[in-house]
Design a protein around this motif. Structure first.
Motif, PDB file in Angstrom:
ATOM      1  N   UNK A  37      27.028 -20.970   3.354  1.00 13.35           N
ATOM      2  CA  UNK A  37      27.421 -22.019   2.416  1.00 13.35           C
ATOM      3  C   UNK A  37      26.201 -22.367   1.575  1.00 13.35           C
ATOM      4  N   UNK A  38      26.394 -22.451   0.268  1.00 13.46           N
ATOM      5  CA  UNK A  38      25.292 -22.826  -0.606  1.00 13.46           C
ATOM      6  C   UNK A  38      25.691 -23.982  -1.500  1.00 13.46           C
ATOM      7  N   UNK A  88      30.487 -20.195  -1.259  1.00 13.85           N
ATOM      8  CA  UNK A  88      30.482 -19.527   0.033  1.00 13.85           C
ATOM      9  C   UNK A  88      30.266 -18.026  -0.167  1.00 13.85           C
ATOM     10  N   UNK A  89      29.359 -17.482   0.642  1.00 17.74           N
ATOM     11  CA  UNK A  89      29.046 -16.066   0.581  1.00 17.74           C
ATOM     12  C   UNK A  89      29.333 -15.404   1.917  1.00 17.74           C
ATOM     13  N   UNK A 106      29.393 -11.751  -4.035  1.00 18.44           N
ATOM     14  CA  UNK A 106      29.006 -12.533  -5.208  1.00 18.44           C
ATOM     15  C   UNK A 106      29.340 -14.011  -5.080  1.00 18.44           C
ATOM     16  N   UNK A 107      30.100 -14.395  -4.083  1.00 15.47           N
ATOM     17  CA  UNK A 107      30.341 -15.806  -3.826  1.00 15.47           C
ATOM     18  C   UNK A 107      31.672 -16.317  -4.306  1.00 15.47           C
ATOM     19  N   UNK A 108      32.211 -17.299  -3.613  1.00 21.60           N
ATOM     20  CA  UNK A 108      33.408 -18.038  -4.015  1.00 21.60           C
ATOM     21  C   UNK A 108      33.058 -19.504  -4.071  1.00 21.60           C
TER      22      UNK A 108
ATOM     23  N   UNK B  42      25.415 -12.418  -6.469  1.00 22.11           N
ATOM     24  CA  UNK B  42      25.094 -12.991  -5.168  1.00 22.11           C
ATOM     25  C   UNK B  42      23.613 -12.860  -4.896  1.00 22.11           C
ATOM     26  N   UNK B  43      23.260 -12.649  -3.634  1.00 23.82           N
ATOM     27  CA  UNK B  43      21.867 -12.478  -3.240  1.00 23.82           C
ATOM     28  C   UNK B  43      21.594 -11.005  -2.994  1.00 23.82           C
TER      29      UNK B  43
END
Lengths: 114, 117
Positions: A37-38, A88-89, A106-108, B42-43
């Motif tokens: 979580x970011x 969230x990743x 890439x994240x949501x 992303x990372x």
């Protein structure tokens, strides 16, 4: 590199509802997965992990499901709260010979509406 | 939060100049990592270290070098910064080896926003 992606870039839910965030991965040799979580302006924070010898793992209000057949990972958040709003990743390890290397999706972005 | 600090937190530099980012930990963890985070990607792992003076490349290591002379410090250097290296850089640490423990939790620092003009 490895391919780890997400089906939905943005998810909006009502406070109190359950949230489901999905992730697809491509490396069948990956044996370990993590959800992060970011929050805005901060570094990613570990939520929950799962190894490939499991198909489900539960934490506090969160559950991770792993379907190795279709190489799919999901994060379920129960009774979503405004504090859950974040990106969230999912991340997968590089497998037994590259377990120190992680590949991130890439994240949501999860928006929780009050 | 785990004891990880990154410096500087923000930096603007010109193309062609060298830049060094520092990651400092107080947890005495063995593994340290540098990632970059860009929209839509992303990372992505740049380099990582599995001990003092032991480092290895990640998936986007071109244009970057690292050094680790002490357990607590992991430096990332851009020898000649380019605009494509404009990004947010995160350091992470980990103690466990995947096959010694059940989890492999990485703790991330607060990030460094680097702008190359």
């Amino acid at each position: 590199g490895e391919s780890v992606g997400l089906h939905l870039p943005t998810l909006s839910v009502q406070e109190g509802d359950n949230s489901i965030i999905n992730c697809a991965y491509s490396n069948s040799a990956s044996d370990y997965f993590i959800w992060y979580k970011q929050e805005s302006g901060k570094g990613p924070q570990f939520i929950i992990d799962i190894r490939s010898n499991m198909d489900k793992r539960q934490g506090q209000r969160v559950t991770v499901l792993l379907n190795k057949t279709v190489k799919h990972l999901s994060l379920q958040i129960a009774a979503t709260q405004p504090g859950d709003s974040a990106v969230y990743f999912c991340a997968e390890s590089g497998g037994i010979y590259n377990f120190n290397k992680f590949y991130f999706g890439s994240g949501t972005k999860l928006n929780v509406k009050p | 939060d785990a004891g990880i600090t990154q410096s500087p937190r923000h930096k603007v530099t010109e193309t062609g100049t060298p830049v060094t980012l520092r990651c400092h930990q107080t947890e005495n963890h063995r593994y340290m990592y540098w990632y970059r985070q860009d929209p839509g990607h992303g990372l992505r792992l740049i380099h990582y270290s599995y001990g003092v003076k032991d480092t290895d490349k990640g998936e986007v290591s071109d244009g970057y070098s690292v050094s680790r002379s002490k357990t607590e410090d992991f430096l990332l250097t851009l020898e000649s910064a380019t605009s494509s290296q404009t990004s947010v850089y995160f350091c992470a640490i980990s103690e466990s080896s995947l096959y010694r423990r059940n989890s492999y939790e990485q703790y991330f620092g607060p990030g460094t926003r680097l702008t190359v003009t």
